[in-house]
Design a protein around this motif. Structure first.
Motif, PDB file in Angstrom:
ATOM      1  N   LYS A  12      41.243  52.251  28.177  1.00 36.71           N
ATOM      2  CA  LYS A  12      40.282  51.590  27.290  1.00 36.71           C
ATOM      3  C   LYS A  12      40.420  52.052  25.836  1.00 36.71           C
ATOM      4  O   LYS A  12      40.159  51.283  24.916  1.00 36.71           O
ATOM      5  N   TYR A  31      45.606  50.450  43.560  1.00 32.81           N
ATOM      6  CA  TYR A  31      44.453  49.610  43.890  1.00 32.81           C
ATOM      7  C   TYR A  31      44.841  48.475  44.842  1.00 32.81           C
ATOM      8  O   TYR A  31      44.117  48.162  45.773  1.00 32.81           O
ATOM      9  N   ARG A  75      39.474  47.235  39.622  1.00 31.24           N
ATOM     10  CA  ARG A  75      38.842  45.952  39.278  1.00 31.24           C
ATOM     11  C   ARG A  75      38.876  45.720  37.770  1.00 31.24           C
ATOM     12  O   ARG A  75      39.173  44.621  37.311  1.00 31.24           O
ATOM     13  N   TRP A  76      38.571  46.771  37.012  1.00 28.39           N
ATOM     14  CA  TRP A  76      38.559  46.625  35.550  1.00 28.39           C
ATOM     15  C   TRP A  76      39.954  46.264  35.047  1.00 28.39           C
ATOM     16  O   TRP A  76      40.120  45.346  34.246  1.00 28.39           O
ATOM     17  N   ALA A  78      42.455  44.942  36.722  1.00 28.70           N
ATOM     18  CA  ALA A  78      42.834  43.606  37.197  1.00 28.70           C
ATOM     19  C   ALA A  78      42.195  42.521  36.337  1.00 28.70           C
ATOM     20  O   ALA A  78      42.842  41.511  36.018  1.00 28.70           O
ATOM     21  N   ASP A  79      40.955  42.728  35.943  1.00 29.56           N
ATOM     22  CA  ASP A  79      40.265  41.738  35.109  1.00 29.56           C
ATOM     23  C   ASP A  79      40.828  41.689  33.692  1.00 29.56           C
ATOM     24  O   ASP A  79      40.921  40.624  33.090  1.00 29.56           O
ATOM     25  N   GLU A  80      41.193  42.845  33.159  1.00 26.28           N
ATOM     26  CA  GLU A  80      41.648  42.929  31.768  1.00 26.28           C
ATOM     27  C   GLU A  80      43.144  42.661  31.585  1.00 26.28           C
ATOM     28  O   GLU A  80      43.581  42.342  30.485  1.00 26.28           O
ATOM     29  N   PRO A  82      45.415  40.472  33.652  1.00 25.33           N
ATOM     30  CA  PRO A  82      45.899  39.535  34.687  1.00 25.33           C
ATOM     31  C   PRO A  82      47.399  39.272  34.573  1.00 25.33           C
ATOM     32  O   PRO A  82      48.044  38.934  35.568  1.00 25.33           O
TER      33      PRO A  82
END
Length: 117
Positions: A12, A31, A75-76, A78-80, A82
């Motif tokens: 981040k 993951y 999850r974070w 994977a979302d950020e 793709p």
């Protein structure tokens, strides 16, 4: 601090760096194995600090497997990112296609070598 969450904080903080990319790929690889990247690809661009973080992640995974912290980080990422999932899928499909080609070639060669079998 949990190694997955430590890695996530670095991801981040350092947007657009090779270290961020490598940590994100490492998290995704653990993951979801369908989104796996090679350790060489992950480790190659890293400095000592980031290498230590990756090794801590791998050791944690080897020690306890999937945890809630890994799921949160995964999850974070994977979302950020793709595009990394798309890349992993493309690599997997290319490997499967190549394996299928090799299998067909092996079968053709066996038919040529052993026509009566």
């Amino acid at each position: 601090m949990n190694p997955y969450l430590e890695a996530l904080e670095l991801v981040k903080q350092h947007w657009g760096t090779s270290g961020q990319t490598a940590l994100a790929k490492c998290i995704l690889s653990l993951y979801n194995p369908n989104n796996a990247f090679s350790m060489g690809e992950i480790l190659a661009p890293l400095d000592e600090r980031y290498t230590r973080v990756v090794l801590n992640i791998v050791q944690e995974y080897a020690r306890v497997g999937e945890t809630e912290a890994l799921r949160v980080a995964g999850r974070w990422v994977a979302d950020e990112f793709p595009q990394f999932i798309d890349l992993a899928i493309a690599m997997s499909e290319a490997r499967a296609e190549l394996r299928s080609k090799w299998e067909r070639e092996r079968e053709e060669e066996n038919r040529r070598l052993y026509p009566n079998d």
